[in-house]
Design an enzyme around this catalytic site. Structure first.
Site, PDB file in Angstrom:
ATOM      1  N   GLY A  15       0.829  -1.200   0.000  1.00  0.00           N
ATOM      2  CA  GLY A  15       0.000   0.000   0.000  1.00  0.00           C
ATOM      3  C   GLY A  15       0.862   1.249   0.000  1.00  0.00           C
ATOM      4  O   GLY A  15       0.568   2.234  -0.698  1.00  0.00           O
ATOM      5  N   LYS A  74      -5.407  -6.624   4.515  1.00  0.00           N
ATOM      6  CA  LYS A  74      -5.440  -8.074   4.320  1.00  0.00           C
ATOM      7  C   LYS A  74      -6.876  -8.503   3.981  1.00  0.00           C
ATOM      8  O   LYS A  74      -7.842  -7.917   4.508  1.00  0.00           O
ATOM      9  CB  LYS A  74      -4.986  -8.784   5.606  1.00  0.00           C
ATOM     10  CG  LYS A  74      -3.525  -8.521   5.931  1.00  0.00           C
ATOM     11  CD  LYS A  74      -2.618  -9.268   4.977  1.00  0.00           C
ATOM     12  CE  LYS A  74      -1.157  -9.024   5.301  1.00  0.00           C
ATOM     13  NZ  LYS A  74      -0.271  -9.613   4.269  1.00  0.00           N
ATOM     14  N   ALA A 121       7.322  -5.693  -2.089  1.00  0.00           N
ATOM     15  CA  ALA A 121       7.827  -4.833  -1.015  1.00  0.00           C
ATOM     16  C   ALA A 121       7.678  -5.531   0.332  1.00  0.00           C
ATOM     17  O   ALA A 121       6.792  -6.362   0.523  1.00  0.00           O
ATOM     18  CB  ALA A 121       7.050  -3.525  -1.002  1.00  0.00           C
ATOM     19  N   LYS A 175      -3.447 -14.399 -10.855  1.00  0.00           N
ATOM     20  CA  LYS A 175      -2.560 -13.953  -9.771  1.00  0.00           C
ATOM     21  C   LYS A 175      -2.759 -14.827  -8.529  1.00  0.00           C
ATOM     22  O   LYS A 175      -1.801 -15.197  -7.848  1.00  0.00           O
ATOM     23  CB  LYS A 175      -2.840 -12.474  -9.448  1.00  0.00           C
ATOM     24  CG  LYS A 175      -2.090 -11.919  -8.252  1.00  0.00           C
ATOM     25  CD  LYS A 175      -0.622 -11.635  -8.556  1.00  0.00           C
ATOM     26  CE  LYS A 175       0.265 -11.398  -7.349  1.00  0.00           C
ATOM     27  NZ  LYS A 175      -0.123 -10.407  -6.405  1.00  0.00           N
ATOM     28  N   ASN A 179       0.044 -16.914  -6.536  1.00  0.00           N
ATOM     29  CA  ASN A 179       0.219 -16.807  -5.083  1.00  0.00           C
ATOM     30  C   ASN A 179       0.040 -18.169  -4.399  1.00  0.00           C
ATOM     31  O   ASN A 179       0.712 -18.453  -3.403  1.00  0.00           O
ATOM     32  CB  ASN A 179      -0.780 -15.813  -4.479  1.00  0.00           C
ATOM     33  CG  ASN A 179      -0.392 -14.379  -4.737  1.00  0.00           C
ATOM     34  OD1 ASN A 179      -1.196 -13.587  -5.222  1.00  0.00           O
ATOM     35  ND2 ASN A 179       0.840 -14.003  -4.443  1.00  0.00           N
ATOM     36  N   ASN A 193      11.520 -15.723  -2.332  1.00  0.00           N
ATOM     37  CA  ASN A 193      10.871 -16.247  -3.546  1.00  0.00           C
ATOM     38  C   ASN A 193      11.851 -16.938  -4.489  1.00  0.00           C
ATOM     39  O   ASN A 193      11.551 -17.988  -5.059  1.00  0.00           O
ATOM     40  CB  ASN A 193      10.161 -15.120  -4.301  1.00  0.00           C
ATOM     41  CG  ASN A 193       8.996 -14.544  -3.528  1.00  0.00           C
ATOM     42  OD1 ASN A 193       8.656 -15.039  -2.451  1.00  0.00           O
ATOM     43  ND2 ASN A 193       8.374 -13.504  -4.056  1.00  0.00           N
ATOM     44  N   GLU A 254      -3.241 -14.994   4.430  1.00  0.00           N
ATOM     45  CA  GLU A 254      -4.370 -14.894   3.492  1.00  0.00           C
ATOM     46  C   GLU A 254      -4.623 -16.242   2.797  1.00  0.00           C
ATOM     47  O   GLU A 254      -5.134 -16.271   1.683  1.00  0.00           O
ATOM     48  CB  GLU A 254      -4.078 -13.812   2.462  1.00  0.00           C
ATOM     49  CG  GLU A 254      -4.032 -12.426   3.077  1.00  0.00           C
ATOM     50  CD  GLU A 254      -3.830 -11.331   2.034  1.00  0.00           C
ATOM     51  OE1 GLU A 254      -4.730 -10.506   1.850  1.00  0.00           O
ATOM     52  OE2 GLU A 254      -2.745 -11.310   1.427  1.00  0.00           O
TER      53      GLU A 254
HETATM   54  O1  KPL Z   1       2.124 -11.243  -4.413  1.00  0.00           O
HETATM   55  C1  KPL Z   1       3.152 -11.641  -3.918  1.00  0.00           C
HETATM   56  C2  KPL Z   1       3.113 -11.892  -2.447  1.00  0.00           C
HETATM   57  O2  KPL Z   1       4.149 -12.036  -1.820  1.00  0.00           O
HETATM   58  O3  KPL Z   1       1.998 -11.927  -1.913  1.00  0.00           O
HETATM   59  C3  KPL Z   1       4.335 -11.983  -4.769  1.00  0.00           C
HETATM   60  C4  KPL Z   1       4.096 -11.493  -6.194  1.00  0.00           C
HETATM   61  C5  KPL Z   1       4.516 -13.473  -4.754  1.00  0.00           C
HETATM   62  C6  KPL Z   1       5.590 -11.289  -4.368  1.00  0.00           C
HETATM   63  O4  KPL Z   1       6.181 -11.789  -3.246  1.00  0.00           O
END
Ligand code: KPL
Length: 298
Positions: A15, A74, A121, A175, A179, A193, A254
């Site tokens: 954010g 979240k 981030a 996405k 994840n 990662n 999550e």
């Molecule tokens: O979306 C991400 C997360 O950590 O939730 C990624 C893209 C995997 C980056 O770490």
């Protein structure tokens, strides 16, 4: 409301990065946060990593009036965070991980956008570590056909790599599947990662990819998930996934909005997703194990 008056609801790591690009774009930005993060932001927004940034910013511990609200809390906090914001904001855009957030927001706000991002981030002692430049996709969810390009342009002006899509629902699922591969595996093993490609973990990742790909194909979403995961892992190699960060901080993850949703779809379609199911329960077990946690009540 004047366009470019924006609030960030949930000014954690990602954010805050969105807030940074909006500031760069010349917007008036209010960072909405609670507790420790609120105190940190009152001392200023500090970002390290790919940029070196410090600026005093406007902070609030509750939602304010705005043209655009970026929802970055979240997933399990969405309903509470957006309660009543329909009276405060013209448009809301979710940049959250997982499935279901936009529909929750759409109950409160007339105009809603969805977004996916693989900008990476972390938060370290109040400083945002901006670890990976990625790509953000924005799309209309409800009544926002006209504003999508305007919002994308605002972010582009600030230097963010943003694209507009007419298939945001599909993008959200893609996405979520990415994840569902990266986040549980990194959270369980405690690695960044990039390690997913470098060691035995890739063997496990392939199994998760294949199950998720089957589920998405059944929904009409054609995807080469092994390839997509590899691409994201390479771009965010140095990042600690959000799920790993949650586990390290003793916070709830999550997993329900990510793997939980893949499992729901698998069940509906009669597809076996045993590897995902195992990962789901292992992450839930990790949440239970955390002693000083604020995890869900069992
Ligand atoms: O979306 C991400 C997360 O950590 O939730 C990624 C893209 C995997 C980056 O770490």
């Amino acid at each position: 409301m004047r366009s470019c008056e924006v609030q960030i609801l949930g000014a954690g790591a990602i954010g805050s990065v969105f807030g940074y690009f909006l500031l760069k774009s010349g917007c008036d930005v209010v960072f909405v946060a609670r507790g420790r993060r609120y105190e940190e932001l009152r001392r200023g927004l500090k970002i390290e990593g790919l940029v070196d940034f410090f600026e005093e910013v406007e902070v609030s511990d509750r939602p304010v009036k705005s043209w655009l609200t970026i929802v970055a809390v979240k997933s399990y906090d969405t309903a509470e965070a957006v309660r009543g914001i329909g009276k405060l904001t013209d448009i809301a855009m979710s940049i959250q991980n997982g499935i279901g957030n936009e529909d929750i927001i759409a109950k409160e706000v007339d105009r809603v956008m969805g977004a996916t991002t693989n900008y990476a981030a972390n938060l370290r002692d109040g400083t945002v570590v901006y670890a990976g430049e990625g790509e953000t996709w924005i799309g209309n969810w409800k009544n926002c056909e006209r504003e999508v390009e305007e919002v994308a342009e605002i972010f582009r002006r600030g230097g963010m790599n943003v694209r507009v899509t007419e298939r945001i629902r599909e993008m959200k699922w893609r996405k979520a599947a990415i994840n569902a591969v990266i986040n549980p595996l990194t959270a369980i093993t405690g690695v960044r990662n990039g390690e997913i490609l470098r060691n035995e973990l890739w063997n496990a990742a392939e199994l998760v990819c294949d199950e998720c790909e089957l589920v998405l194909k059944n929904m009409g979403i054609d995807v080469n998930l092994r390839q997509e995961v590899k691409t994201v892992v390479k771009k965010t190699a140095n990042n600690r996934s959000s799920m790993l960060q949650d586990i390290e901080r003793g916070k709830r993850t999550e997993i329900d909005a990510i793997t939980g949703k893949i499992l729901e779809e698998a069940r509906k379609a009669g597809i076996e997703a045993r590897v995902n199911e195992a990962l789901y329960w292992i992450v839930r077990a990790l949440e239970c194990k955390m002693k000083n946690s604020d995890v869900r009540q069992y």
